[in-house]
Write a protein that holds these residues in place. Structure first.
Motif, PDB file in Angstrom:
ATOM      1  N   MET A 139       0.845  -1.193   0.000  1.00 43.14           N
ATOM      2  CA  MET A 139       0.000   0.000   0.000  1.00 43.14           C
ATOM      3  C   MET A 139       0.882   1.244   0.000  1.00 43.14           C
ATOM      4  O   MET A 139       1.898   1.304   0.703  1.00 43.14           O
ATOM      5  CB  MET A 139      -0.925   0.031   1.219  1.00 43.14           C
ATOM      6  CG  MET A 139      -1.827  -1.183   1.372  1.00 43.14           C
ATOM      7  SD  MET A 139      -3.020  -1.368   0.014  1.00 43.14           S
ATOM      8  CE  MET A 139      -4.034   0.100   0.225  1.00 43.14           C
ATOM      9  N   PHE A 140       0.472   2.221  -0.787  1.00 46.68           N
ATOM     10  CA  PHE A 140       1.162   3.511  -0.840  1.00 46.68           C
ATOM     11  C   PHE A 140       0.241   4.570  -0.268  1.00 46.68           C
ATOM     12  O   PHE A 140      -0.902   4.722  -0.718  1.00 46.68           O
ATOM     13  CB  PHE A 140       1.540   3.862  -2.281  1.00 46.68           C
ATOM     14  CG  PHE A 140       2.102   5.247  -2.438  1.00 46.68           C
ATOM     15  CD1 PHE A 140       3.400   5.516  -2.063  1.00 46.68           C
ATOM     16  CD2 PHE A 140       1.327   6.275  -2.959  1.00 46.68           C
ATOM     17  CE1 PHE A 140       3.932   6.798  -2.204  1.00 46.68           C
ATOM     18  CE2 PHE A 140       1.836   7.550  -3.105  1.00 46.68           C
ATOM     19  CZ  PHE A 140       3.146   7.808  -2.729  1.00 46.68           C
ATOM     20  N   GLU A 147      -5.813   8.826   1.535  1.00 45.00           N
ATOM     21  CA  GLU A 147      -5.927   7.867   0.438  1.00 45.00           C
ATOM     22  C   GLU A 147      -4.756   6.886   0.443  1.00 45.00           C
ATOM     23  O   GLU A 147      -3.600   7.282   0.544  1.00 45.00           O
ATOM     24  CB  GLU A 147      -5.972   8.609  -0.897  1.00 45.00           C
ATOM     25  CG  GLU A 147      -6.055   7.699  -2.108  1.00 45.00           C
ATOM     26  CD  GLU A 147      -5.980   8.457  -3.419  1.00 45.00           C
ATOM     27  OE1 GLU A 147      -6.132   7.831  -4.469  1.00 45.00           O
ATOM     28  OE2 GLU A 147      -5.757   9.685  -3.373  1.00 45.00           O
ATOM     29  N   ALA A 148      -5.068   5.605   0.326  1.00 46.79           N
ATOM     30  CA  ALA A 148      -4.048   4.564   0.202  1.00 46.79           C
ATOM     31  C   ALA A 148      -4.250   3.845  -1.130  1.00 46.79           C
ATOM     32  O   ALA A 148      -5.377   3.531  -1.511  1.00 46.79           O
ATOM     33  CB  ALA A 148      -4.126   3.580   1.362  1.00 46.79           C
ATOM     34  N   ILE A 149      -3.167   3.610  -1.830  1.00 50.95           N
ATOM     35  CA  ILE A 149      -3.216   3.015  -3.164  1.00 50.95           C
ATOM     36  C   ILE A 149      -2.586   1.623  -3.108  1.00 50.95           C
ATOM     37  O   ILE A 149      -1.472   1.447  -2.602  1.00 50.95           O
ATOM     38  CB  ILE A 149      -2.447   3.887  -4.170  1.00 50.95           C
ATOM     39  CG1 ILE A 149      -3.082   5.280  -4.267  1.00 50.95           C
ATOM     40  CG2 ILE A 149      -2.400   3.214  -5.545  1.00 50.95           C
ATOM     41  CD1 ILE A 149      -2.275   6.254  -5.117  1.00 50.95           C
ATOM     42  N   ASP A 150      -3.300   0.621  -3.634  1.00 54.82           N
ATOM     43  CA  ASP A 150      -2.734  -0.727  -3.744  1.00 54.82           C
ATOM     44  C   ASP A 150      -1.597  -0.717  -4.755  1.00 54.82           C
ATOM     45  O   ASP A 150      -1.719  -0.150  -5.848  1.00 54.82           O
ATOM     46  CB  ASP A 150      -3.803  -1.722  -4.195  1.00 54.82           C
ATOM     47  CG  ASP A 150      -4.780  -2.082  -3.093  1.00 54.82           C
ATOM     48  OD1 ASP A 150      -4.399  -2.888  -2.219  1.00 54.82           O
ATOM     49  OD2 ASP A 150      -5.917  -1.559  -3.110  1.00 54.82           O
ATOM     50  N   ILE A 151      -0.497  -1.384  -4.382  1.00 54.04           N
ATOM     51  CA  ILE A 151       0.675  -1.520  -5.245  1.00 54.04           C
ATOM     52  C   ILE A 151       0.925  -3.001  -5.502  1.00 54.04           C
ATOM     53  O   ILE A 151       0.941  -3.810  -4.566  1.00 54.04           O
ATOM     54  CB  ILE A 151       1.924  -0.897  -4.600  1.00 54.04           C
ATOM     55  CG1 ILE A 151       1.717   0.593  -4.314  1.00 54.04           C
ATOM     56  CG2 ILE A 151       3.160  -1.122  -5.481  1.00 54.04           C
ATOM     57  CD1 ILE A 151       1.564   1.465  -5.538  1.00 54.04           C
ATOM     58  N   LEU A 205       2.237  -1.257 -14.403  1.00 63.20           N
ATOM     59  CA  LEU A 205       1.447  -2.189 -13.588  1.00 63.20           C
ATOM     60  C   LEU A 205       0.559  -1.473 -12.583  1.00 63.20           C
ATOM     61  O   LEU A 205      -0.409  -2.068 -12.084  1.00 63.20           O
ATOM     62  CB  LEU A 205       2.375  -3.144 -12.827  1.00 63.20           C
ATOM     63  CG  LEU A 205       3.245  -4.087 -13.648  1.00 63.20           C
ATOM     64  CD1 LEU A 205       4.066  -4.979 -12.727  1.00 63.20           C
ATOM     65  CD2 LEU A 205       2.401  -4.935 -14.583  1.00 63.20           C
ATOM     66  N   ASN A 206       0.869  -0.222 -12.262  1.00 66.66           N
ATOM     67  CA  ASN A 206       0.170   0.481 -11.176  1.00 66.66           C
ATOM     68  C   ASN A 206      -0.338   1.840 -11.656  1.00 66.66           C
ATOM     69  O   ASN A 206       0.225   2.887 -11.311  1.00 66.66           O
ATOM     70  CB  ASN A 206       1.117   0.653  -9.980  1.00 66.66           C
ATOM     71  CG  ASN A 206       1.464  -0.666  -9.328  1.00 66.66           C
ATOM     72  OD1 ASN A 206       0.703  -1.189  -8.521  1.00 66.66           O
ATOM     73  ND2 ASN A 206       2.614  -1.214  -9.697  1.00 66.66           N
ATOM     74  N   PRO A 207      -1.416   1.841 -12.431  1.00 67.97           N
ATOM     75  CA  PRO A 207      -1.895   3.098 -13.014  1.00 67.97           C
ATOM     76  C   PRO A 207      -2.350   4.132 -11.980  1.00 67.97           C
ATOM     77  O   PRO A 207      -2.190   5.335 -12.217  1.00 67.97           O
ATOM     78  CB  PRO A 207      -3.050   2.652 -13.917  1.00 67.97           C
ATOM     79  CG  PRO A 207      -3.471   1.305 -13.398  1.00 67.97           C
ATOM     80  CD  PRO A 207      -2.207   0.684 -12.895  1.00 67.97           C
ATOM     81  N   LEU A 208      -2.887   3.707 -10.841  1.00 73.11           N
ATOM     82  CA  LEU A 208      -3.288   4.677  -9.819  1.00 73.11           C
ATOM     83  C   LEU A 208      -2.077   5.402  -9.247  1.00 73.11           C
ATOM     84  O   LEU A 208      -2.100   6.619  -9.045  1.00 73.11           O
ATOM     85  CB  LEU A 208      -4.058   3.976  -8.694  1.00 73.11           C
ATOM     86  CG  LEU A 208      -5.530   3.668  -8.951  1.00 73.11           C
ATOM     87  CD1 LEU A 208      -6.124   2.916  -7.761  1.00 73.11           C
ATOM     88  CD2 LEU A 208      -6.322   4.943  -9.215  1.00 73.11           C
ATOM     89  N   PHE A 209      -1.016   4.657  -8.981  1.00 71.82           N
ATOM     90  CA  PHE A 209       0.222   5.251  -8.485  1.00 71.82           C
ATOM     91  C   PHE A 209       0.820   6.182  -9.538  1.00 71.82           C
ATOM     92  O   PHE A 209       1.320   7.276  -9.213  1.00 71.82           O
ATOM     93  CB  PHE A 209       1.219   4.155  -8.109  1.00 71.82           C
ATOM     94  CG  PHE A 209       2.558   4.658  -7.649  1.00 71.82           C
ATOM     95  CD1 PHE A 209       2.695   5.283  -6.428  1.00 71.82           C
ATOM     96  CD2 PHE A 209       3.684   4.499  -8.448  1.00 71.82           C
ATOM     97  CE1 PHE A 209       3.936   5.752  -5.990  1.00 71.82           C
ATOM     98  CE2 PHE A 209       4.925   4.962  -8.024  1.00 71.82           C
ATOM     99  CZ  PHE A 209       5.044   5.585  -6.797  1.00 71.82           C
ATOM    100  N   THR A 210       0.757   5.781 -10.797  1.00 69.54           N
ATOM    101  CA  THR A 210       1.301   6.601 -11.878  1.00 69.54           C
ATOM    102  C   THR A 210       0.532   7.912 -12.007  1.00 69.54           C
ATOM    103  O   THR A 210       1.121   8.978 -12.195  1.00 69.54           O
ATOM    104  CB  THR A 210       1.255   5.826 -13.207  1.00 69.54           C
ATOM    105  OG1 THR A 210       1.946   4.579 -13.035  1.00 69.54           O
ATOM    106  CG2 THR A 210       1.906   6.614 -14.325  1.00 69.54           C
TER     107      THR A 210
END
Length: 250
Positions: A139-140, A147-151, A205-210
């Motif tokens: 999690m980021f 907000e926490a983002i799955d990685i 692989l991680n569009p939300l993080f991007t």
């Protein structure tokens, strides 16, 4: 927007340049490719939005340390001033105190210790005869929000790092192997410096993080290249990584 790709001729062991290409395809950003015989642009310019460096061979680590060591104090100042870095795979080991080879039968009389830049308080042990691979789900936590983002991602290492002082991790761990053998975090996060052992196309692989990263870099309306397919793959991988019987470390 300007992205600097450090040493792309050696820092692309698992296709990490795909991360830079994805940013360029998504935003049309300018990419500066800094080779081993060139001085990094971020040292003399204040308009570099992201400095990226990916996985490399053990010999390449030594070459990169040789190139960056004369600029150590400038790099520290750049980090303190808020320069944004994304460092993936074993490239993060360059910023620690040292990398020690722990397989004496492979040394051939050479010094087992490679001195790192010593910018962050951790050291690394390398065992070339004991490789491990791990899926990763973490999690980021976006700064300034709840907000926490799955990685999701993948690690493949001959090395293991150990913190010698308190260092904030980049990701918390849900499942998989992290920065240390027994630890709750993966990677390093200090100001705008982000580093993780995750290899390959992390940003694909991680569009939300991007999207978060691009927004932090000043992109207001973020539309990713192949966004629909990227999110479909991300959700599928996240579902698979959440399966209770899914093996993670092997």
């Amino acid at each position: 927007m300007i992205v600097e790709s450090l040493y792309p001729e050696v820092a692309d062991l698992y296709g990490e340049l795909g991360n830079v290409m994805y940013l360029q395809r998504s935003t049309g950003c300018q990419v500066i490719e800094t080779g081993l015989n060139q001085e990094p642009a971020f040292l003399t310019r204040d308009d570099i939005d992201l400095v990226y460096m990916g996985t490399m061979t053990e010999r390449a680590q030594e070459l990169v340390i040789e190139r960056l060591e004369p600029h150590k104090e400038e790099i520290i100042q750049s980090i303190e001033n808020g320069q944004r870095f994304l460092i993936t795979g074993n490239a993060l080991e360059i910023f620690g105190k040292e990398i020690e080879d722990r397989d004496p039968e492979l040394l051939g009389g050479r010094d087992p210790v490679t001195r790192g830049l010593g910018i962050f308080g951790f050291h690394t042990e390398r065992r070339m005869l004991h490789r491990f691979n791990s899926l990763f789900h973490g999690m980021f936590q976006a700064q300034g929000t709840q907000e926490a983002i799955d990685i999701v991602g993948f690690n493949s290492q001959f090395t293991q790092s150990f913190r010698d002082e308190e260092l904030k991790p980049l990701f918390s761990i849900v499942r998989g192997r992290g920065f240390e053998p027994e630890g709750s975090g993966e990677g390093i996060r200090y100001r705008n410096f982000m580093a993780t052992y995750i290899i390959g196309p992390l940003l694909v692989l991680n569009p939300l993080f991007t999207k978060y990263l691009l927004q932090e870099m000043g992109e207001k309306e973020v539309s990713l290249a192949c966004e629909e397919a990227a999110f479909a793959a991300y959700e599928k991988r996240l579902q698979e990584y959440s399966e209770p019987d899914r093996g993670f470390v092997y």
